[in-house]
Design a protein around this motif. Sequence first.
Motif, short mmCIF file in Angstrom:
data_model
loop_
_atom_site.label_atom_id
_atom_site.label_comp_id
_atom_site.label_asym_id
_atom_site.label_seq_id
_atom_site.Cartn_x
_atom_site.Cartn_y
_atom_site.Cartn_z
N MET A 147 -1.36 -1.52 -4.17
CA MET A 147 -2.91 -1.60 -3.69
C MET A 147 -3.50 -0.02 -3.59
N SER A 204 0.82 -1.31 -0.03
CA SER A 204 -0.11 -0.23 0.16
C SER A 204 0.74 1.20 -0.03
N ARG A 211 -2.36 -4.08 -10.07
CA ARG A 211 -3.13 -3.30 -9.12
C ARG A 211 -4.26 -4.51 -8.81
N ASN A 251 -3.85 3.62 -1.91
CA ASN A 251 -3.88 3.96 -0.67
C ASN A 251 -4.74 2.93 0.36
N SER A 252 -4.27 2.09 0.60
CA SER A 252 -4.89 0.83 1.35
C SER A 252 -4.47 0.65 2.99
N PHE A 270 -10.45 -3.88 5.18
CA PHE A 270 -10.27 -5.44 4.41
C PHE A 270 -11.01 -6.55 5.22
N ILE A 301 -3.42 -2.69 4.93
CA ILE A 301 -4.37 -3.86 4.03
C ILE A 301 -4.83 -4.82 5.46
N ASP A 351 1.06 2.58 3.85
CA ASP A 351 1.23 1.68 4.99
C ASP A 351 2.06 2.63 5.91
N TRP A 359 -11.57 -10.02 1.51
CA TRP A 359 -10.52 -9.64 0.59
C TRP A 359 -10.52 -10.78 -0.79
N SER A 394 -8.14 -0.79 7.84
CA SER A 394 -8.36 -0.24 6.45
C SER A 394 -9.31 -0.69 5.67
N ALA A 422 -6.61 -4.04 -6.49
CA ALA A 422 -7.94 -3.31 -5.72
C ALA A 422 -8.72 -2.78 -6.95
#
Length: 186
Positions: free
Chosen positions: A148, A123, A184, A150-151, A160, A154, A126, A163, A158, A186
């Motif tokens: 990913m 991410s 990617r 801006n996750s 998830f 994960i 992260d 998933w 955030s 996501a």
Amino acid sequence: MTTLIIPGYRGSENGHWQRQWLLEDETSQLLEQDDWDNPDLSQWLHVLEAALAETPGAILVAHSLGSILVAHLASRPSAAHVAGAVLVAPADAERMAAWDKKFASFAPLPRHKLSFPSVVVASRDDPYMSFNKAQALANIWGSGFVDMGNSGHINVESGFGSWPEGHVLADSMRRPHQSFRAQRAA
């Protein structure tokens, strides 16, 4: 083919996608450490190697410090039992060790090619590893890379849960000819 779910520091809390996978994927097994709150590389490697001896050819699906555990495993003989690895939101053990000595055994981060197919999922925001460092490690490790966006970390915090895209990545390790470089999920 067994999927070994490898949490990081403090294990994966209820609702974490790793815990949900245990319910959704009949091939998955949790790698249970004796002490999730006090990570010790030697002890955690011993538990992982024992699990691999019982499930040769496993796919490893690791999160956070668990991803770094898998990277350390790659230089050991038992790595020959790994079919592939999905390394999600790897934690920067070097930076964590500077904050708290309990992470010192995981540092320095492994900087060698992994001996099995792998993909790093990172991410851009992260808090436990910079995106650039995750991308650089993926290159060093010879891993595919999934951005990913801006996750966060994960995880549950955030947003998830189950998933499903992660399942696709794990399934790709059963077909190692696929490449996830710069894709990617996501």
